[in-house]
Scaffold this active site. Structure first.
Site, PDB file in Angstrom:
ATOM      1  N   GLU A  60       0.823  -1.350   0.173  1.00 29.07           N
ATOM      2  CA  GLU A  60      -0.063   0.051  -0.113  1.00 29.07           C
ATOM      3  C   GLU A  60       0.809   1.293  -0.039  1.00 29.07           C
ATOM      4  O   GLU A  60       0.534   2.183  -0.603  1.00 29.07           O
ATOM      5  CB  GLU A  60      -0.927  -0.025   1.092  1.00 29.07           C
ATOM      6  CG  GLU A  60      -2.005  -1.094   1.197  1.00 29.07           C
ATOM      7  CD  GLU A  60      -1.695  -2.479   1.347  1.00 29.07           C
ATOM      8  OE1 GLU A  60      -0.532  -2.656   1.710  1.00 29.07           O
ATOM      9  OE2 GLU A  60      -2.637  -3.323   1.278  1.00 29.07           O
ATOM     10  N   HIS A 129     -11.011  -5.248   8.055  1.00 34.63           N
ATOM     11  CA  HIS A 129     -11.505  -4.943   6.989  1.00 34.63           C
ATOM     12  C   HIS A 129     -13.020  -4.095   7.028  1.00 34.63           C
ATOM     13  O   HIS A 129     -13.835  -4.021   6.273  1.00 34.63           O
ATOM     14  CB  HIS A 129     -11.999  -6.439   6.474  1.00 34.63           C
ATOM     15  CG  HIS A 129     -10.903  -7.307   5.971  1.00 34.63           C
ATOM     16  ND1 HIS A 129     -10.000  -7.706   6.566  1.00 34.63           N
ATOM     17  CD2 HIS A 129     -10.828  -7.714   4.452  1.00 34.63           C
ATOM     18  CE1 HIS A 129      -9.409  -8.543   5.723  1.00 34.63           C
ATOM     19  NE2 HIS A 129      -9.960  -8.406   4.622  1.00 34.63           N
TER      20      HIS A 129
END
Length: 325
Positions: A60, A129
């Site tokens: 990321e 998540h």
């Protein structure tokens, strides 16, 4: 007009802009061949080529760092974080570089990128998540934070975000990715960033919400109506810049305000809205502002997630308490 869900509306906005502007590049984990874990970027690689829509390693920080470099070189990246909770490794690149580059170079360079990410709980997912971290980015100078609640808004707001010269954090409520369908114009249109929308006019209490929780508030409003309570509902649409004018105007009419948001309550969006009301509509208040938000804890794993999520019953409970204060 075409009936779309939010996934289709986001895909459509990106597709139109990629066809219009060759400088727009889409990349992220699995966004190319597979079209993303939620298939939001499906077929974009086939239509626009692997040079403009491609997969990246699971890195990321590298994704955002690469996007910053692309911006400086004149491109307009639209990147995807697979889930918002995976963004933390990229936090340094966002707050230290993407948000500061224009100021650092005294306007010589800008970072016109969109960082898209599915966010929020409610789908029984694993740790990392289900985060709702919009307050992090709303607190960071140099960023704008946008959260749509409908397919129509998703397409219009994303179009504006892609055309913006600023770095936009575009958070997509994944719980309603496919839960709502509505007619959306097939051609390009835009919705201004920083302008909230009054979804329902009312007289007894103002509720400010956004994202997936708009639907939960609307369910609570049915209970409120049965109890004879008139609710004015504002969809914030943009976390930062905050539409202070629309919020203050509504509270001056109703005299009461409740904020509903999914993130942890402390130092959250509700606290900022309460401060705005105290500064701009304090003398109109007939009850203390109320925050209905998540707990100050990590979102539980699937077995306990329902204890964390905000229900229509909880919202209605606070509506009654506020109106009867």
């Amino acid at each position: 007009m075409k009936v779309m869900n939010m996934v289709q509306a986001v895909n459509d906005a990106i597709d139109i802009k990629m066809a219009e502007d060759k400088d727009i590049i889409v990349f992220g984990e699995d966004v190319g061949v597979e079209g993303g874990v939620f298939r939001v970027t499906e077929n974009l690689q086939k239509k626009h080529g692997a040079d403009r829509c491609f997969d990246t390693p699971l890195a990321e920080s590298g994704i955002i760092g690469t996007a910053v470099g692309m911006c400086v070189a004149g491109l307009r990246p639209v990147v995807e974080m697979q889930f918002s909770g995976f963004l933390y490794p990229a936090f340094n690149q966002i707050v230290s570089h993407a948000a500061r580059y224009r100021n650092r170079t005294r306007g010589r360079y800008k970072t016109p990128m969109v960082i898209r990410m599915p966010y929020g709980g409610g789908i029984n997912a694993l740790e990392h998540h289900s985060e709702s971290m919009e307050a992090f980015f709303g607190h960071t100078p140099g960023l704008k934070v946008v959260i749509p609640s409908t397919p129509y808004d998703a397409k219009g707001l994303l179009t504006t975000a892609i055309e913006s010269d600023d770095t936009i954090i575009f958070m997509e409520p994944k719980r309603i990715y496919r839960a709502i369908k509505q007619e959306v114009p097939e051609e390009k249109f835009s919705i201004p960033i920083g302008k909230a929308k009054v979804l329902t006019e009312g007289t007894d209490v103002t509720i400010v919400a956004y994202g997936a929780l708009i639907r939960e508030v609307q369910k609570a409003m049915i209970l409120a109506k049965q109890a004879g309570i008139s609710v004015e509902l504002i969809d914030l649409r943009t976390i930062y810049p905050l539409d202070k004018e629309t919020i203050a105007k509504s509270v001056k009419k109703t005299g009461r305000i409740i904020t509903v948001a999914e993130g942890p309550i402390s130092f959250g969006v509700g606290a900022e809205i309460t401060a705005v009301v105290n500064e701009h509509a304090f003398l109109s208040l007939e009850a203390p502002p109320k925050r209905v938000q998540g707990f100050d804890t990590i979102v539980p794993l699937p077995k306990g997630e329902h204890y964390y999520m905000i229900s229509p019953e909880k919202i209605f409970y606070e509506i009654e308490r506020t109106v009867k204060f």
